[in-house]
Design a protein around this motif. Sequence first.
Motif, PDB file in Angstrom:
ATOM      1  N   VAL A  18      52.462  55.551  20.497  1.00  0.00           N
ATOM      2  CA  VAL A  18      52.693  55.277  21.920  1.00  0.00           C
ATOM      3  C   VAL A  18      53.122  53.821  22.045  1.00  0.00           C
ATOM      4  N   THR A  19      54.316  53.585  22.596  1.00  0.00           N
ATOM      5  CA  THR A  19      54.821  52.213  22.713  1.00  0.00           C
ATOM      6  C   THR A  19      55.037  51.759  24.150  1.00  0.00           C
ATOM      7  N   GLU A  20      55.079  52.683  25.106  1.00  0.00           N
ATOM      8  CA  GLU A  20      55.426  52.297  26.475  1.00  0.00           C
ATOM      9  C   GLU A  20      54.545  51.179  27.032  1.00  0.00           C
ATOM     10  N   PRO A  21      53.210  51.196  26.862  1.00  0.00           N
ATOM     11  CA  PRO A  21      52.390  50.114  27.428  1.00  0.00           C
ATOM     12  C   PRO A  21      52.661  48.754  26.791  1.00  0.00           C
ATOM     13  N   LEU A  22      53.318  48.731  25.622  1.00  0.00           N
ATOM     14  CA  LEU A  22      53.613  47.460  24.959  1.00  0.00           C
ATOM     15  C   LEU A  22      55.020  46.958  25.252  1.00  0.00           C
ATOM     16  N   GLU A  23      55.794  47.719  26.017  1.00  0.00           N
ATOM     17  CA  GLU A  23      57.187  47.359  26.273  1.00  0.00           C
ATOM     18  C   GLU A  23      57.336  46.377  27.427  1.00  0.00           C
ATOM     19  N   LEU A  24      56.303  46.229  28.235  1.00  0.00           N
ATOM     20  CA  LEU A  24      56.331  45.308  29.371  1.00  0.00           C
ATOM     21  C   LEU A  24      55.365  44.159  29.113  1.00  0.00           C
ATOM     22  N   THR A  25      55.791  42.952  29.430  1.00  0.00           N
ATOM     23  CA  THR A  25      54.981  41.771  29.142  1.00  0.00           C
ATOM     24  C   THR A  25      53.619  41.836  29.805  1.00  0.00           C
TER      25      THR A  25
END
Length: 334
Positions: free
Chosen positions: A263-270
């Motif tokens: 899961v990468t979505e929560p890490l894509e935004l600062t």
Amino acid sequence: MDQNAPDAYTVRAAIALAVRAPSVHNSQPWDWRFSGRTVELRADTDRRLRQADPEGRDLLISCGCVLHHFTIAAAALGWATHIDRMPESAVLARIELVPRDPREEDIALATAIPRRRSDRRRYATRPLTAWEENRLARSATDHRAMLRFVDDAPRRAALTAAAVEARGLHRADPDYGIELASWSGRRYATDGVPARNAVLTTAASLGRDFSDAVLTDTEAQDGAALTVLSTADDTPLDRLRAGEAASAVVLTATRLNLASCLVTEPLELTCTRGLIRDCVVAERAEPQLVVRIGHLPDGTPPLPATPRRPIAEVLRPLGHYGIGLPIPVQQHES
């Protein structure tokens, strides 16, 4: 001719296994080159997700995953890999192949490659054993990363809140929505996330809103173990190594007959990455991605494999003026 160099068919077989690696949106953003005993991995920047991944973070993690998959595939075929990471700006890894007898561990992990799936469904509430957790954590440590199990309620709540906030911010971004729709809901493409592999998201889900999802959760409550994979710093090399560690974790999980999903979505935004860094990891480490791991409910059917680009599109000769060893091409991928 170097008798200790692999032939083109051997390299092609290793690449064919390696490209089964997970990648963001199944974008497969890699470019392989080969000549003699040298293999190079480069990023295919045309496949970077401009909206979801403006920094190229997910691209490097994806390439790290395929790099580790390649080392495992090559080892199972009798070739050790000596890796020079990021030797120059255009090359992510330059790999020298050296003959070595396959080890049992290499073969076991290589056989896990075609069985692994990014399973976004809910998992059963059966917990992992301490031995399983230790094996998974060690697989990340072996690749200079840390895998933290998010067990306590406050940290799990913070991680879920970050995922929900990231999904909400992305839903409000029309350009992101257009990009996501272009990479998902596909039925006959050789890349992207097919509708048959996407799950309808719920309010508290960590999942991404892929288009035309057809899967519904089989469990009312998600029993997945939530983990955060972190590195000591956040350089491009750290992100590449994070991908290698993530590959090791999911292949180890598959070998243990566990389901997994990156899961990468929560890490894509600062903002949401900062929330995870401060409230979930809190160890002066940089979170790179979340990994869900667990048991599927009894009787759950396996997911079909997601498509892959033909080898001829991702593997090319390496050499001066495009001259190198010819790469044999098959007309039909199995």
